[in-house]
Design a protein around this motif. Structure first.
Motif, PDB file in Angstrom:
ATOM      1  N   PRO A  40      37.547  30.343  62.085  1.00  0.00           N
ATOM      2  CA  PRO A  40      37.017  31.352  61.171  1.00  0.00           C
ATOM      3  C   PRO A  40      37.457  31.049  59.738  1.00  0.00           C
ATOM      4  N   VAL A  41      36.560  31.320  58.784  1.00  0.00           N
ATOM      5  CA  VAL A  41      36.812  30.971  57.387  1.00  0.00           C
ATOM      6  C   VAL A  41      36.605  32.191  56.495  1.00  0.00           C
ATOM      7  N   VAL A  42      37.567  32.391  55.593  1.00  0.00           N
ATOM      8  CA  VAL A  42      37.404  33.341  54.499  1.00  0.00           C
ATOM      9  C   VAL A  42      37.170  32.489  53.253  1.00  0.00           C
ATOM     10  N   LEU A  43      35.983  32.608  52.699  1.00  0.00           N
ATOM     11  CA  LEU A  43      35.566  31.825  51.535  1.00  0.00           C
ATOM     12  C   LEU A  43      35.558  32.739  50.318  1.00  0.00           C
ATOM     13  N   ASN A  44      36.437  32.450  49.360  1.00  0.00           N
ATOM     14  CA  ASN A  44      36.551  33.281  48.168  1.00  0.00           C
ATOM     15  C   ASN A  44      36.269  32.453  46.922  1.00  0.00           C
ATOM     16  N   PHE A  45      35.392  32.968  46.067  1.00  0.00           N
ATOM     17  CA  PHE A  45      35.082  32.331  44.793  1.00  0.00           C
ATOM     18  C   PHE A  45      35.818  33.084  43.689  1.00  0.00           C
ATOM     19  N   TRP A  46      36.533  32.338  42.844  1.00  0.00           N
ATOM     20  CA  TRP A  46      37.348  32.964  41.816  1.00  0.00           C
ATOM     21  C   TRP A  46      37.455  32.068  40.591  1.00  0.00           C
ATOM     22  N   ALA A  47      38.028  32.633  39.525  1.00  0.00           N
ATOM     23  CA  ALA A  47      38.308  31.890  38.295  1.00  0.00           C
ATOM     24  C   ALA A  47      39.512  32.544  37.611  1.00  0.00           C
ATOM     25  N   THR A  48      40.267  31.776  36.841  1.00  0.00           N
ATOM     26  CA  THR A  48      41.450  32.323  36.181  1.00  0.00           C
ATOM     27  C   THR A  48      41.102  33.319  35.085  1.00  0.00           C
ATOM     28  N   TRP A  49      39.918  33.207  34.505  1.00  0.00           N
ATOM     29  CA  TRP A  49      39.511  34.138  33.457  1.00  0.00           C
ATOM     30  C   TRP A  49      39.017  35.472  34.016  1.00  0.00           C
ATOM     31  N   CYS A  50      38.916  35.565  35.336  1.00  0.00           N
ATOM     32  CA  CYS A  50      38.411  36.774  36.002  1.00  0.00           C
ATOM     33  C   CYS A  50      39.569  37.718  36.335  1.00  0.00           C
ATOM     34  N   TYR A  51      39.625  38.842  35.656  1.00  0.00           N
ATOM     35  CA  TYR A  51      40.694  39.825  35.857  1.00  0.00           C
ATOM     36  C   TYR A  51      40.774  40.278  37.314  1.00  0.00           C
ATOM     37  N   TYR A  52      39.647  40.664  37.906  1.00  0.00           N
ATOM     38  CA  TYR A  52      39.650  41.190  39.272  1.00  0.00           C
ATOM     39  C   TYR A  52      40.014  40.126  40.306  1.00  0.00           C
ATOM     40  N   CYS A  53      39.709  38.878  39.996  1.00  0.00           N
ATOM     41  CA  CYS A  53      40.134  37.783  40.879  1.00  0.00           C
ATOM     42  C   CYS A  53      41.648  37.749  40.948  1.00  0.00           C
ATOM     43  N   LYS A  54      42.282  37.873  39.798  1.00  0.00           N
ATOM     44  CA  LYS A  54      43.741  37.838  39.735  1.00  0.00           C
ATOM     45  C   LYS A  54      44.363  39.047  40.438  1.00  0.00           C
ATOM     46  N   VAL A  55      43.718  40.189  40.336  1.00  0.00           N
ATOM     47  CA  VAL A  55      44.239  41.400  40.969  1.00  0.00           C
ATOM     48  C   VAL A  55      44.226  41.273  42.498  1.00  0.00           C
ATOM     49  N   GLU A  56      43.172  40.664  43.058  1.00  0.00           N
ATOM     50  CA  GLU A  56      43.069  40.576  44.513  1.00  0.00           C
ATOM     51  C   GLU A  56      43.847  39.403  45.113  1.00  0.00           C
ATOM     52  N   MET A  57      44.236  38.432  44.325  1.00  0.00           N
ATOM     53  CA  MET A  57      44.877  37.228  44.864  1.00  0.00           C
ATOM     54  C   MET A  57      46.145  37.494  45.671  1.00  0.00           C
ATOM     55  N   PRO A  58      47.033  38.396  45.257  1.00  0.00           N
ATOM     56  CA  PRO A  58      48.206  38.661  46.101  1.00  0.00           C
ATOM     57  C   PRO A  58      47.830  39.144  47.507  1.00  0.00           C
ATOM     58  N   ASP A  59      46.741  39.905  47.619  1.00  0.00           N
ATOM     59  CA  ASP A  59      46.285  40.351  48.941  1.00  0.00           C
ATOM     60  C   ASP A  59      45.770  39.175  49.771  1.00  0.00           C
ATOM     61  N   PHE A  60      45.105  38.223  49.131  1.00  0.00           N
ATOM     62  CA  PHE A  60      44.643  37.035  49.841  1.00  0.00           C
ATOM     63  C   PHE A  60      45.834  36.194  50.293  1.00  0.00           C
ATOM     64  N   ASP A  61      46.855  36.113  49.462  1.00  0.00           N
ATOM     65  CA  ASP A  61      48.045  35.353  49.828  1.00  0.00           C
ATOM     66  C   ASP A  61      48.757  36.019  51.010  1.00  0.00           C
ATOM     67  N   LYS A  62      48.832  37.327  50.989  1.00  0.00           N
ATOM     68  CA  LYS A  62      49.432  38.087  52.093  1.00  0.00           C
ATOM     69  C   LYS A  62      48.638  37.868  53.386  1.00  0.00           C
ATOM     70  N   ALA A  63      47.312  37.911  53.303  1.00  0.00           N
ATOM     71  CA  ALA A  63      46.463  37.692  54.479  1.00  0.00           C
ATOM     72  C   ALA A  63      46.591  36.246  54.967  1.00  0.00           C
ATOM     73  N   TYR A  64      46.698  35.300  54.046  1.00  0.00           N
ATOM     74  CA  TYR A  64      46.880  33.894  54.400  1.00  0.00           C
ATOM     75  C   TYR A  64      48.137  33.729  55.257  1.00  0.00           C
ATOM     76  N   GLU A  65      49.203  34.409  54.891  1.00  0.00           N
ATOM     77  CA  GLU A  65      50.453  34.348  55.663  1.00  0.00           C
ATOM     78  C   GLU A  65      50.308  35.057  57.012  1.00  0.00           C
ATOM     79  N   LYS A  66      49.599  36.164  57.028  1.00  0.00           N
ATOM     80  CA  LYS A  66      49.476  36.988  58.237  1.00  0.00           C
ATOM     81  C   LYS A  66      48.518  36.393  59.271  1.00  0.00           C
TER      82      LYS A  66
END
Length: 189
Positions: free
Chosen positions: A77-103
């Protein structure tokens, strides 16, 4: 007297607009259930009569500059996320993606950076990831092939793909951890 009548009419019109907006909000908000994951039927290919929609393949680069394809992860199974450093909301959600990556170690996270070479570079993206200490792998869409294959017009955008390579659901916009987990459960059950 005419001046008072204008104000009364203006006030009545304002009340009507506010009431109309409130009714419209109630009607439209029933279509959204607290998260922004699209329903399965919306993630299916209408041209195939509603059968599962195979996720489009693409080629991106890993941190070492090696080519990687989505199809390399078939069977997982794959979670495919598109993001950019200039995107505020991308940065806000990244810690949740990192947490899910670990879990969820059995889920492949493809964190695809929209690397246009102007607004976003591999160097700026790598620097941001290192600065934040995220553990997930980052991939770079230097030709914007993946962005175009998924018709991404806004960031962040996330697609949930099952082990068969079928797109199960997706989201345009920022995800919180609960919604991210809901999407993961849809591709792992």
């Amino acid at each position: 007297m005419k001046s008072k009548m204008k104000w009364v009419i203006l006030a009545a019109a304002l009340v009507a607009v506010i009431a109309g907006a409130a009714v419209l909000y109630q009607v439209l908000s029933k279509n959204y259930g607290g998260d922004n994951l699209m329903q399965n039927s919306q993630a299916q290919d209408p041209a195939s009569g509603g059968s599962a929609y195979t996720a489009p393949d693409f080629t991106v680069l890993d941190a070492g500059g090696n080519e990687v394809q989505l199809s390399d992860y078939r069977g997982k199974p794959v979670v495919l996320n598109f993001w950019a450093t200039w995107c505020y909301y991308c940065k806000v959600e990244m810690p949740d993606f990192d947490k899910a990556y670990e879990k969820y170690p059995d889920v492949q996270f493809l964190m695809v950076n929209a690397t246009d070479g102007v607004q976003e570079t591999m160097a700026s993206a790598k620097e941001y990831i290192a600065q934040e200490g995220f553990g997930f792998d980052v991939f770079f869409d230097t030709e914007l092939q993946a962005v175009n294959a998924y018709y991404v017009t806004g960031f962040p955008s996330t697609f949930f793909i099952d082990a068969n390579g079928d797109l199960v659901t997706y989201s345009s916009g920022m995800l919180d951890f609960e919604t991210l987990e809901k999407g993961i459960q849809m591709i792992t059950e």
